[in-house]
Scaffold this motif. Sequence first.
Motif, PDB file in Angstrom:
ATOM      1  N   PHE A 188      13.318  15.058   1.110  1.00 55.05           N
ATOM      2  CA  PHE A 188      12.924  16.237   2.155  1.00 55.05           C
ATOM      3  C   PHE A 188      12.082  17.132   1.462  1.00 55.05           C
ATOM      4  N   ALA A 189      12.357  17.532   0.079  1.00 55.11           N
ATOM      5  CA  ALA A 189      11.558  18.623  -0.643  1.00 55.11           C
ATOM      6  C   ALA A 189      10.228  18.123  -0.745  1.00 55.11           C
ATOM      7  N   TYR A 190       9.949  16.950  -1.079  1.00 60.05           N
ATOM      8  CA  TYR A 190       8.502  16.331  -0.957  1.00 60.05           C
ATOM      9  C   TYR A 190       7.737  16.233   0.402  1.00 60.05           C
ATOM     10  N   ARG A 191       8.590  16.056   1.480  1.00 60.88           N
ATOM     11  CA  ARG A 191       8.074  16.100   2.852  1.00 60.88           C
ATOM     12  C   ARG A 191       7.519  17.596   3.234  1.00 60.88           C
ATOM     13  N   GLU A 192       8.338  18.411   2.400  1.00 58.98           N
ATOM     14  CA  GLU A 192       8.009  19.786   2.918  1.00 58.98           C
ATOM     15  C   GLU A 192       6.449  20.319   1.972  1.00 58.98           C
ATOM     16  N   THR A 193       5.938  19.704   0.959  1.00 57.42           N
ATOM     17  CA  THR A 193       4.868  20.045   0.215  1.00 57.42           C
ATOM     18  C   THR A 193       3.777  19.477   1.135  1.00 57.42           C
ATOM     19  N   LEU A 194       3.807  18.452   2.108  1.00 56.81           N
ATOM     20  CA  LEU A 194       2.600  17.924   2.646  1.00 56.81           C
ATOM     21  C   LEU A 194       1.806  19.002   3.474  1.00 56.81           C
ATOM     22  N   PRO A 195       0.627  18.794   3.286  1.00 56.32           N
ATOM     23  CA  PRO A 195      -0.297  19.730   4.218  1.00 56.32           C
ATOM     24  C   PRO A 195      -0.271  19.030   5.863  1.00 56.32           C
ATOM     25  N   GLY A 196      -0.621  19.854   6.814  1.00 50.55           N
ATOM     26  CA  GLY A 196      -0.551  19.555   8.050  1.00 50.55           C
ATOM     27  C   GLY A 196      -1.173  17.963   8.257  1.00 50.55           C
ATOM     28  N   ASP A 197      -2.290  17.760   7.998  1.00 43.98           N
ATOM     29  CA  ASP A 197      -2.698  16.425   8.303  1.00 43.98           C
ATOM     30  C   ASP A 197      -2.043  15.320   7.739  1.00 43.98           C
ATOM     31  N   GLU A 198      -1.657  15.594   6.539  1.00 44.75           N
ATOM     32  CA  GLU A 198      -0.597  14.493   5.891  1.00 44.75           C
ATOM     33  C   GLU A 198       0.779  14.404   6.443  1.00 44.75           C
ATOM     34  N   LEU A 199       1.226  15.400   6.946  1.00 46.50           N
ATOM     35  CA  LEU A 199       2.371  15.487   7.733  1.00 46.50           C
ATOM     36  C   LEU A 199       2.300  14.640   8.972  1.00 46.50           C
ATOM     37  N   ASP A 200       1.150  15.092   9.656  1.00 42.69           N
ATOM     38  CA  ASP A 200       0.791  14.219  11.157  1.00 42.69           C
ATOM     39  C   ASP A 200       0.832  12.687  10.601  1.00 42.69           C
ATOM     40  N   ASP A 201       0.287  12.262   9.821  1.00 42.01           N
ATOM     41  CA  ASP A 201       0.101  10.971   9.358  1.00 42.01           C
ATOM     42  C   ASP A 201       1.327  10.391   9.119  1.00 42.01           C
ATOM     43  N   LEU A 202       2.250  11.080   8.396  1.00 39.52           N
ATOM     44  CA  LEU A 202       3.667  10.619   8.046  1.00 39.52           C
ATOM     45  C   LEU A 202       4.481  10.471   9.256  1.00 39.52           C
ATOM     46  N   VAL A 203       4.348  11.290  10.073  1.00 35.82           N
ATOM     47  CA  VAL A 203       5.203  11.249  11.454  1.00 35.82           C
ATOM     48  C   VAL A 203       4.726  10.106  12.317  1.00 35.82           C
ATOM     49  N   ALA A 204       3.706   9.886  12.417  1.00 39.13           N
ATOM     50  CA  ALA A 204       2.957   8.751  13.045  1.00 39.13           C
ATOM     51  C   ALA A 204       3.301   7.576  12.669  1.00 39.13           C
ATOM     52  N   GLU A 205       3.482   7.258  11.296  1.00 38.35           N
ATOM     53  CA  GLU A 205       4.016   6.047  10.589  1.00 38.35           C
ATOM     54  C   GLU A 205       5.392   5.741  10.704  1.00 38.35           C
ATOM     55  N   GLU A 206       6.145   7.298  10.813  1.00 37.92           N
ATOM     56  CA  GLU A 206       7.468   7.213  11.077  1.00 37.92           C
ATOM     57  C   GLU A 206       7.849   6.720  12.663  1.00 37.92           C
ATOM     58  N   ASP A 207       7.146   7.261  13.275  1.00 38.09           N
ATOM     59  CA  ASP A 207       7.565   6.815  14.865  1.00 38.09           C
ATOM     60  C   ASP A 207       7.238   5.409  15.100  1.00 38.09           C
ATOM     61  N   GLU A 256       0.699  -1.353  -0.031  1.00 38.38           N
ATOM     62  CA  GLU A 256       0.026   0.017   0.050  1.00 38.38           C
ATOM     63  C   GLU A 256       0.953   1.205  -0.072  1.00 38.38           C
ATOM     64  N   LEU A 257       0.248   2.271  -0.533  1.00 34.87           N
ATOM     65  CA  LEU A 257       1.432   3.487  -0.843  1.00 34.87           C
ATOM     66  C   LEU A 257       0.903   4.510   0.437  1.00 34.87           C
ATOM     67  N   THR A 258       1.196   3.973   1.584  1.00 33.96           N
ATOM     68  CA  THR A 258       1.118   4.780   2.865  1.00 33.96           C
ATOM     69  C   THR A 258       1.863   6.138   2.888  1.00 33.96           C
ATOM     70  N   PRO A 259       1.986   7.220   3.727  1.00 29.86           N
ATOM     71  CA  PRO A 259       2.577   8.161   3.471  1.00 29.86           C
ATOM     72  C   PRO A 259       4.184   7.726   3.717  1.00 29.86           C
ATOM     73  N   PHE A 260       4.491   6.789   4.289  1.00 31.93           N
ATOM     74  CA  PHE A 260       6.025   6.607   4.712  1.00 31.93           C
ATOM     75  C   PHE A 260       6.457   5.824   3.383  1.00 31.93           C
ATOM     76  N   VAL A 261       5.728   4.917   2.646  1.00 31.16           N
ATOM     77  CA  VAL A 261       6.107   4.467   1.492  1.00 31.16           C
ATOM     78  C   VAL A 261       6.319   5.465   0.462  1.00 31.16           C
ATOM     79  N   GLN A 262       5.316   6.320   0.552  1.00 29.95           N
ATOM     80  CA  GLN A 262       5.414   7.398  -0.801  1.00 29.95           C
ATOM     81  C   GLN A 262       6.769   8.237  -0.749  1.00 29.95           C
ATOM     82  N   LEU A 263       7.208   8.680   0.513  1.00 25.26           N
ATOM     83  CA  LEU A 263       8.309   9.391   0.610  1.00 25.26           C
ATOM     84  C   LEU A 263       9.476   8.512   0.281  1.00 25.26           C
TER      85      LEU A 263
END
Length: 483
Positions: free
Chosen positions: A206-225, A151-158
Amino acid sequence: MDQVEPDEQTREPSRLGSWWPLGVGALAAVVLTAIVIVGSGGDDRSFPDEWDAAVLPFVEFVEEERELEFLHPVEVRFLTDEEFEADVTADEAELTDEDRAEIDETTELFRAFGLIEGELDLFAATNDLTGEGTLGFYRFDDQSITMRGTELTPFVQLTLVHELTHALQDQHFEIGDRFLSIDVDDSVSGAVLTAVVEGDAQRVEFAYRETLPGDELDDLVAEEDANLADFEEGIEEVPTILQTFFATPYVYGEAMLAVVDAIDGTEGIDELLRNPPPSEEALLDPWILAGDEDPIEVETPALADDEEEIDAGEVGSPSWLLLLAERVDVDVALEAADGWGGDAYVAFRRDGVVCVRVDWQGDTEADVAQMRGALDAWVAAGPDGAASVEDRDGGLRFESCDPGEGAEGITRDASEAALVASITRTYAGLGFFEGGATVEEARCVGDGILDIFDLDDLQDPEYEPTSAEQSAIFGVVDKCVGG
């Protein structure tokens, strides 16, 4: 100095690991991506007629960020965790006697360099790193990408953005063919090219990460953790120095490309991909790329009749930093490593013991004296009679032998702190360069700010400078830029 290569399966094809630092000075190991190098596919390569629709948005982002277009689509495979882990790890049962002997020899060489102590199952440690941390890899033979997860989760997308960057690099700069053309004994060219290639992919990621809106960034950080917790649990038995060695090309590469981007922009990065630096010195101090400084050529030390060669090459300034930091203060290690002008080492076996002999040259007489002091302290902190240093031909000769599995309490587990310190000064200087400072002023600021902080604080991404530290920063800036 060569990275760990524990067996034929991981060397051919070889997998080069990477860590993803979260914030300046934080070596949080979140994702281990990889390049896989195998034989050239030649003219019989075949590619998809079009991109997978799910992948296309990330393709377009990478093209825009890198200001290059893909020459053709590549296949992207998505595997289950079980399928992927089987693909990236080696089976111990398939090791030959020759493989096992080489693993033992490499372990002894690490002890001779003072990087580890006691017993170490190098095969298991490396397998843990690749098995637990690898999330995706790009293959040069068929120019395909393999991802962990269906699945293309936020972490896999990055990570997909990272791997697509490798595919784009390969299509425009023939990275795969150039890796294959590097002589097997030339560890320096391979290490430097790896740092440039991975640093570029990290930068785009990192540039892609910077484009993420707040809610998507929150999801990414949760998956990273969540991934970080699993990763750390899986590598509890892996020495920090091995994690650091796997991380250095990517952490240093990203910092180096940030400097090049600030100086020369995308054109400078493209030129660096075409013509990487001649030594690893630019990884430790990227600002030398603004000048025209070539390493000093040093002849490989000779062996006596009773010494059998195991390996030879260049240690390089980043490895000197990590080596020294295991027995002397990090600031002393960094200052000594900065004075590197060139070196050559030979590893050998004498009377059944693995040893290393290094001839080292400094940029100046002061650099030689500084390294001599650091090595004297390093030798004194180790087992009696295991190592020595002497003046030779305007430089130094350093020798060290494996003290055996029984010698313990002689390393400080400081490699991560040393890496953090060196990249912190680069990024600190970079901030002022982007504000209008010269290269010399930026280097001065980086060195000065590094003297202000405790290394433990630098490793904490949430640390806030005290009022006294903030005042000290202003003092450094006034001295370097306003003075």
